[in-house]
Design a protein around this motif. Structure first.
Motif: not given
Length: 156
Positions: A89-95, A41-61
């Motif tokens: 487990e995905h730290r240190g890769k520059g993500y 509700e608050n991110i996608f309907i009311r637009n109070f925040a935005k989110v960037l997703m980081a993915e490795e091989d299509g999996k959110p990390v």
């Protein structure tokens, strides 16, 4: 393969899961009182925040959750980074850096005067990482907060 993309509504359960993992890392797991529905509700309907997703091989990390604020002194909008988290487990890769670089690109494209965030005092690895990127601690400032009960009390 690594990529960063804007979150979409169907990412909400993953965002919630990453928030819970961040809370565990920060030793604040009891502070997570939101739900998938409330985040949606608050991110996608009311637009109070935005989110960037980081993915490795299509999996959110990892993710970065941010919103716009405004600096009266600079006279421009800014971006406030509320949360930045990469699975251990995905730290240190520059993500983490890649997420901040993307936020800096967004801030530049939006003519923002600032990109700001807070970090827990004990989180030395994060503090050193942020300093290595050119971020400066604002040691002369103290964060104040009213929680929901304090807001209710003050507003009566």
């Amino acid at each position: 393969m690594f990529k960063i993309r804007k979150a979409i509504p169907s990412d909400t359960p993953v965002i919630f899961d990453l928030i819970k993992k961040l809370a565990v890392y920060e030793k604040l797991e009891n502070d997570v009182v939101t739900s998938v529905e409330e985040l949606h509700e608050n991110i996608f309907i009311r637009n109070f925040a935005k989110v960037l997703m980081a993915e490795e091989d299509g999996k959110p990390v990892g993710f970065a959750l941010y919103f716009y604020n405004f600096s009266t002194f600079v006279g421009k909008p800014g971006i406030y980074l509320e949360d930045l988290f990469v699975e251990p487990e995905h730290r240190g890769k520059g993500y983490g850096k890649a997420l901040l670089v993307e936020l800096a690109r967004i801030a530049g494209a939006e003519n923002c005067g600032r990109l700001e965030w807070s970090v827990l005092d004990w989180n030395t690895p994060a503090i050193e990482f942020y300093k290595s990127l050119g971020a400066k601690p604002m040691d002369e400032w103290t964060i104040f907060r009213l929680d929901q009960q304090a807001i209710a009390n003050l507003s009566q």
